[in-house]
Motif scaffolding. Structure first.
Motif, short mmCIF file in Angstrom:
data_model
loop_
_atom_site.label_atom_id
_atom_site.label_comp_id
_atom_site.label_asym_id
_atom_site.label_seq_id
_atom_site.Cartn_x
_atom_site.Cartn_y
_atom_site.Cartn_z
N ASP A 343 -9.26 -14.99 -30.62
CA ASP A 343 -10.54 -14.28 -30.65
C ASP A 343 -10.31 -12.77 -30.76
OD1 ASP A 343 -13.14 -13.43 -30.38
OD2 ASP A 343 -13.58 -14.69 -28.65
N GLY A 344 -10.78 -12.18 -31.83
CA GLY A 344 -10.62 -10.74 -32.04
C GLY A 344 -11.87 -9.94 -31.78
N ARG A 345 -12.91 -10.57 -31.24
CA ARG A 345 -14.14 -9.84 -30.94
C ARG A 345 -13.92 -8.82 -29.81
NH1 ARG A 345 -17.89 -15.14 -30.35
NH2 ARG A 345 -15.88 -15.89 -29.52
N HIS A 346 -14.69 -7.75 -29.89
CA HIS A 346 -14.72 -6.71 -28.84
C HIS A 346 -13.36 -6.01 -28.70
CE1 HIS A 346 -18.42 -8.76 -28.06
NE2 HIS A 346 -17.81 -9.84 -27.60
N ALA A 347 -12.63 -5.91 -29.79
CA ALA A 347 -11.34 -5.21 -29.75
C ALA A 347 -11.56 -3.72 -29.53
CB ALA A 347 -10.58 -5.44 -31.05
N VAL A 348 -10.73 -3.13 -28.67
CA VAL A 348 -10.79 -1.70 -28.38
C VAL A 348 -9.37 -1.15 -28.43
CG1 VAL A 348 -11.37 0.07 -26.68
CG2 VAL A 348 -12.85 -1.94 -26.93
N VAL A 349 -9.20 -0.02 -29.08
CA VAL A 349 -7.90 0.63 -29.16
C VAL A 349 -7.90 1.83 -28.23
CG1 VAL A 349 -6.31 1.89 -30.68
CG2 VAL A 349 -7.48 -0.16 -31.52
N ALA A 350 -6.92 1.88 -27.35
CA ALA A 350 -6.84 2.98 -26.38
C ALA A 350 -6.72 4.32 -27.10
CB ALA A 350 -5.64 2.77 -25.47
N GLY A 351 -7.54 5.26 -26.69
CA GLY A 351 -7.54 6.58 -27.32
C GLY A 351 -8.45 6.68 -28.52
N GLN A 352 -8.89 5.52 -29.03
CA GLN A 352 -9.81 5.49 -30.18
C GLN A 352 -10.93 4.50 -29.88
OE1 GLN A 352 -7.00 4.68 -33.43
NE2 GLN A 352 -7.10 6.83 -34.00
N GLU A 353 -11.50 4.65 -28.70
CA GLU A 353 -12.50 3.69 -28.23
C GLU A 353 -13.73 3.64 -29.12
OE1 GLU A 353 -9.76 4.56 -24.90
OE2 GLU A 353 -10.85 5.82 -26.36
N ALA A 354 -14.01 4.69 -29.86
CA ALA A 354 -15.18 4.71 -30.74
C ALA A 354 -14.87 4.21 -32.14
CB ALA A 354 -15.76 6.13 -30.82
N GLY A 355 -13.63 3.77 -32.37
CA GLY A 355 -13.26 3.23 -33.67
C GLY A 355 -13.83 1.84 -33.90
N TYR A 356 -13.74 1.39 -35.16
CA TYR A 356 -14.36 0.12 -35.54
C TYR A 356 -13.27 -0.93 -35.75
CZ TYR A 356 -17.53 3.93 -36.87
OH TYR A 356 -18.27 5.08 -36.90
N TYR A 357 -12.93 -1.64 -34.70
CA TYR A 357 -11.82 -2.59 -34.77
C TYR A 357 -12.28 -4.01 -34.49
CZ TYR A 357 -8.80 1.50 -34.67
OH TYR A 357 -8.18 2.70 -34.97
N VAL A 358 -11.71 -4.94 -35.26
CA VAL A 358 -11.85 -6.37 -35.00
C VAL A 358 -10.44 -6.94 -34.99
CG1 VAL A 358 -12.79 -8.58 -35.78
CG2 VAL A 358 -14.09 -6.46 -36.16
N GLY A 359 -10.10 -7.66 -33.95
CA GLY A 359 -8.77 -8.24 -33.87
C GLY A 359 -8.63 -9.47 -34.75
N PRO A 360 -7.40 -9.90 -35.03
CA PRO A 360 -7.21 -11.12 -35.82
C PRO A 360 -7.87 -12.30 -35.14
CG PRO A 360 -5.18 -10.53 -34.67
CD PRO A 360 -6.13 -9.38 -34.49
N THR A 361 -8.56 -13.11 -35.92
CA THR A 361 -9.35 -14.21 -35.38
C THR A 361 -9.07 -15.48 -36.18
OG1 THR A 361 -11.09 -12.68 -34.67
CG2 THR A 361 -11.68 -15.01 -34.87
#
Length: 485
Positions: A343-361
């Motif tokens: 499940d890649g939903r709700h992915a957050v990258v530390a230091g770039q919390e406002a970025g648009y990320y989806v993890g591999p799903t």
């Protein structure tokens, strides 16, 4: 802002747009504004077309062997500035640096192919009767336009720029308003390479400028890359105005995995296919059709996909809206009975919390009627559909409205050949998850993945960007006359 305000490029000069409308350009990596882009209107396009039209007689009169010298120099400049160009793609599109560099390297290959065009358009000559010769020559069309998408801000413009211009046309580029910064640098490097003013122009904008391109009476041909929905609109509008048009749309590429497939190679290829460029490419393998007993391969696939980490070896998707849409497909599939293995939903990258990320799903037990199985998700998401036989798998592939690519993973030559012959797609892979042809082979799909004749790259593109002039000559009146002379 990290980059200056984007401006149009007309007749060798950077100029402001003709309207007060503009749009902020966000880096999907961080959500920060990195530039602004003008949303030009028809008046700005008129100026660019006038510049291109004025430049066309002199540019088209130069022999092609001399025209391509510009692209020899341009290729060298791309190589010299590859790190800078890579950074631009990374910042405005959100790709990883490795993916962004690979995009620029492909642009270099496309430019290199354009340098070979004199050997491919040398024409034909035949003595058809005593003293009578017929010859056929390729001639440019005039002013042409290229409408590019957000997912490859450097590579896709190079699908069209080198070939169309080397063949003698003058071009208007309309980059995506989401990723307009790379186009500015392309214009600067083409000018530095010695391309005459007016031969290449950039007009920034949104829907209004696309419609104006389709309607403009002095534009002879239009290429488009984007979604199928918009590709249909562009193709219909351009051709209704008696223009040539090749419009590339979306895709739903199926990866058929057979029980005898090599486990490690298949797992790594499928994982890379579905997640590369954050799944935002029309060659992404977004649907895996598991034929028979392949649980061992699925287990390995999930293991490989877990190694793909947002912010490290997985880039961002283009916007907040894209992130929400992608995650909605996953949620709806799960609610309909599919099983989310990764499940890649709700992915957050530390230091770039406002970025648009989806993890591999990875979503298993998807049925062919689910939206995630039918529609282009355009994110790092793999839907697994299970079948008992290869024919059932091919029936699912062939039922898709799209037809960009399909691949089969097997160690059986007979099964591979069967898929090659029966899959309804323009590009086929055998144990290759992203079967993109290399130059001089052309890029282009079937069905609702492409509208128009010829392809957008490679040797096939020559047909699109030129027209044939036929000349018949006779100089010796003493030759015997027959019905041919």
């Amino acid at each position: 802002m990290k980059y200056p305000t984007v401006r149009n490029y007309v007749a060798g000069q950077f100029v402001d747009g003709d309207e007060p409308r503009s749009l902020d350009v966000f880096s999907p990596l961080s959500g920060a504004v990195i530039s602004t882009v003008p949303l030009s209107g028809a008046a700005a396009l008129d100026k660019a077309v006038a510049a291109a039209k004025a430049a066309f007689p002199a540019w088209s009169a130069i022999p092609i062997k001399e025209r391509v010298q510009v692209f020899y120099r341009y290729k060298t400049l791309l190589e010299k500035h590859i790190q800078e160009l890579t950074q631009l793609v990374h910042d405005e599109n959100g790709k990883t640096m490795d993916e962004a560099r690979a995009e620029v390297e492909k642009a270099i290959e496309l430019t290199e192919f354009a340098c070979s065009l004199p050997q491919l358009v040398s024409g034909e000559l035949l003595e058809v009767s005593k003293g009578v010769e017929c010859r056929a020559e390729r001639k440019p069309l005039g002013v042409v336009a290229s409408i590019a998408p957000f997912n490859f801000p450097n590579m896709v413009p190079h699908w069209t720029i080198p070939n169309a211009i080397a063949l003698g046309n003058c071009m208007i580029l309309k980059p995506s308003e989401q990723v307009p910064v790379s186009a500015t640098r392309i214009a600067e490097l083409l000018q530095e390479a010695g391309l005459p003013d007016g031969v290449f122009n950039v007009v920034n904008g949104d829907k209004e400028i696309v419609e104006a391109i389709c309607d403009h009476p002095d534009i002879q041909a239009v290429s488009f890359v984007g979604s199928t929905k918009i590709a249909k609109v562009v193709y219909r509008r351009a051709t209704s105005n008696l223009k040539r048009c090749v419009a590339l749309g979306g895709a739903k590429n199926h990866l058929l995995v057979l029980p005898d497939a090599h486990t490690e190679m298949t797992a790594s290829n499928v994982a890379a296919s579905m997640s590369g460029c954050a799944g935002q490419r029309c060659m992404a393998g977004s649907a895996m059709v598991a034929v028979g007993s392949v649980d061992h391969i699925i287990d390995k696939l999930v293991e490989e996909a877990r190694k793909i980490v947002p912010g490290q070896n997985l880039g961002s998707v283009i916007s907040r809206e894209a992130k929400d849409r992608i995650e909605r497909y996953i949620t709806e599939a799960e609610a309909a009975g599919a099983k989310v293995l990764l499940d890649g939903r709700h992915a957050v990258v530390a230091g770039q919390e406002a970025g648009y990320y989806v993890g591999p799903t990875v979503v298993d037990y998807v049925t062919p009627d689910m939206a995630i199985a039918r529609e282009e998700v355009f994110g790092p998401v793999l839907a697994i559909i299970r079948t008992k036989t290869l024919d059932e798998a091919l029936a699912i592939e062939n039922a898709s409205n799209y037809g960009n690519a399909a691949a089969v993973f097997t160690q059986s030559g007979a099964h591979a050949r069967y898929v090659m012959e029966h899959a309804s797609a323009g590009m086929i892979g055998v144990n290759i998850g992203v079967p993109v042809p290399r130059e001089p082979f052309s890029f282009g799909g079937w069905n609702e993945s492409k509208f128009g004749t010829a392809d957008i790259t490679g040797k096939s593109s020559i047909e699109f960007w030129t027209q044939i002039k036929k000349v018949t000559t006779k100089w010796n009146p003493e030759s015997r006359v027959n019905w041919m002379s």
